[in-house]
Write a protein that holds these residues in place. Structure first.
Motif, mmCIF file in Angstrom:
data_model
loop_
_atom_site.group_PDB
_atom_site.id
_atom_site.type_symbol
_atom_site.label_atom_id
_atom_site.label_comp_id
_atom_site.label_asym_id
_atom_site.label_seq_id
_atom_site.Cartn_x
_atom_site.Cartn_y
_atom_site.Cartn_z
ATOM 1 N N ALA A 7 -26.750 -17.498 -13.948
ATOM 2 C CA ALA A 7 -26.570 -16.065 -13.756
ATOM 3 C C ALA A 7 -25.108 -15.661 -13.766
ATOM 4 O O ALA A 7 -24.214 -16.468 -13.514
ATOM 5 N N LEU A 8 -24.911 -14.381 -14.051
ATOM 6 C CA LEU A 8 -23.620 -13.721 -13.926
ATOM 7 C C LEU A 8 -23.745 -12.725 -12.785
ATOM 8 O O LEU A 8 -24.835 -12.211 -12.527
ATOM 9 N N HIS A 9 -22.645 -12.442 -12.100
ATOM 10 C CA HIS A 9 -22.719 -11.383 -11.091
ATOM 11 C C HIS A 9 -21.376 -10.683 -10.935
ATOM 12 O O HIS A 9 -20.333 -11.205 -11.301
ATOM 13 N N ILE A 10 -21.473 -9.471 -10.410
ATOM 14 C CA ILE A 10 -20.302 -8.661 -10.074
ATOM 15 C C ILE A 10 -20.472 -8.287 -8.606
ATOM 16 O O ILE A 10 -21.492 -7.716 -8.228
ATOM 17 N N GLY A 28 -24.125 0.184 -22.585
ATOM 18 C CA GLY A 28 -23.619 -0.788 -23.545
ATOM 19 C C GLY A 28 -22.346 -1.520 -23.166
ATOM 20 O O GLY A 28 -21.831 -2.310 -23.955
ATOM 21 N N ALA A 29 -21.818 -1.275 -21.966
ATOM 22 C CA ALA A 29 -20.613 -1.998 -21.531
ATOM 23 C C ALA A 29 -20.915 -3.488 -21.429
ATOM 24 O O ALA A 29 -22.050 -3.896 -21.167
ATOM 25 N N LYS A 30 -19.920 -4.308 -21.650
ATOM 26 C CA LYS A 30 -20.054 -5.764 -21.575
ATOM 27 C C LYS A 30 -19.974 -6.224 -20.122
ATOM 28 O O LYS A 30 -19.044 -5.862 -19.392
ATOM 29 N N PHE A 31 -20.948 -7.022 -19.704
ATOM 30 C CA PHE A 31 -21.001 -7.507 -18.323
ATOM 31 C C PHE A 31 -19.713 -8.230 -17.946
ATOM 32 O O PHE A 31 -19.122 -7.980 -16.900
ATOM 33 N N GLN A 32 -19.263 -9.142 -18.816
ATOM 34 C CA GLN A 32 -18.078 -9.951 -18.510
ATOM 35 C C GLN A 32 -16.833 -9.083 -18.331
ATOM 36 O O GLN A 32 -16.004 -9.356 -17.467
ATOM 37 N N THR A 33 -16.704 -8.028 -19.129
ATOM 38 C CA THR A 33 -15.561 -7.124 -19.017
ATOM 39 C C THR A 33 -15.569 -6.410 -17.671
ATOM 40 O O THR A 33 -14.536 -6.318 -17.002
ATOM 41 N N LEU A 34 -16.726 -5.917 -17.266
ATOM 42 C CA LEU A 34 -16.844 -5.223 -15.977
ATOM 43 C C LEU A 34 -16.613 -6.175 -14.818
ATOM 44 O O LEU A 34 -16.003 -5.802 -13.811
ATOM 45 N N GLY A 48 -17.718 -13.276 -14.246
ATOM 46 C CA GLY A 48 -18.812 -13.271 -13.281
ATOM 47 C C GLY A 48 -19.759 -14.449 -13.409
ATOM 48 O O GLY A 48 -20.799 -14.493 -12.755
ATOM 49 N N ASP A 49 -19.405 -15.427 -14.231
ATOM 50 C CA ASP A 49 -20.294 -16.554 -14.508
ATOM 51 C C ASP A 49 -20.390 -17.498 -13.308
ATOM 52 O O ASP A 49 -19.403 -18.084 -12.886
ATOM 53 N N LEU A 50 -21.591 -17.633 -12.766
ATOM 54 C CA LEU A 50 -21.846 -18.544 -11.648
ATOM 55 C C LEU A 50 -22.319 -19.907 -12.127
ATOM 56 O O LEU A 50 -22.509 -20.812 -11.322
ATOM 57 N N GLY A 51 -22.538 -20.038 -13.421
ATOM 58 C CA GLY A 51 -23.052 -21.286 -13.957
ATOM 59 C C GLY A 51 -24.515 -21.478 -13.583
ATOM 60 O O GLY A 51 -25.191 -20.554 -13.152
ATOM 61 N N GLU A 52 -24.980 -22.705 -13.745
ATOM 62 C CA GLU A 52 -26.365 -23.020 -13.405
ATOM 63 C C GLU A 52 -26.414 -23.512 -11.967
ATOM 64 O O GLU A 52 -25.566 -24.296 -11.548
#
Length: 92
Positions: A7-10, A28-34, A48-52
């Motif tokens: 998962a990714l998170h902010i 349409g905004a990019k998750f990683q950018t936000l 925001g990458d939490l990995g597995e």
């Protein structure tokens, strides 16, 4: 039943900001950018990458959403850390 997820998170302090981030994602905004711009979690600098991670590894409220929500759909959950906008990439 899935035992792992990626998962990714902010992470933000206020629900209003989390709601605004979800609205931007729906436009349409990019998750990683936000995540890089708004997240107070150290993972923010990695988009925001939490990995597995395994079921039960995260706080209960977060874990419950990650292992029950729609994959790739932004979700909102409150934990003791603040408000999380979560995007589950996959579950196995």
């Amino acid at each position: 039943m899935a035992n792992t997820a990626h998962a990714l998170h902010i992470l933000v302090k206020h629900k209003e900001q989390a709601d605004d981030i979800i609205a931007q994602l729906k436009k349409g905004a990019k998750f990683q950018t936000l995540a890089k711009k708004f997240s107070s979690c150290p993972s923010g600098k990695n988009g925001g990458d939490l990995g597995e991670f395994k079921r039960g590894q995260m706080v209960p409220q977060f874990d419950k959403v990650v292992f029950s929500c729609e994959v790739l759909e932004p979700q909102l959950v409150k934990t003791r850390f603040g408000w999380h906008v979560i995007k589950v990439l996959y579950r196995t």
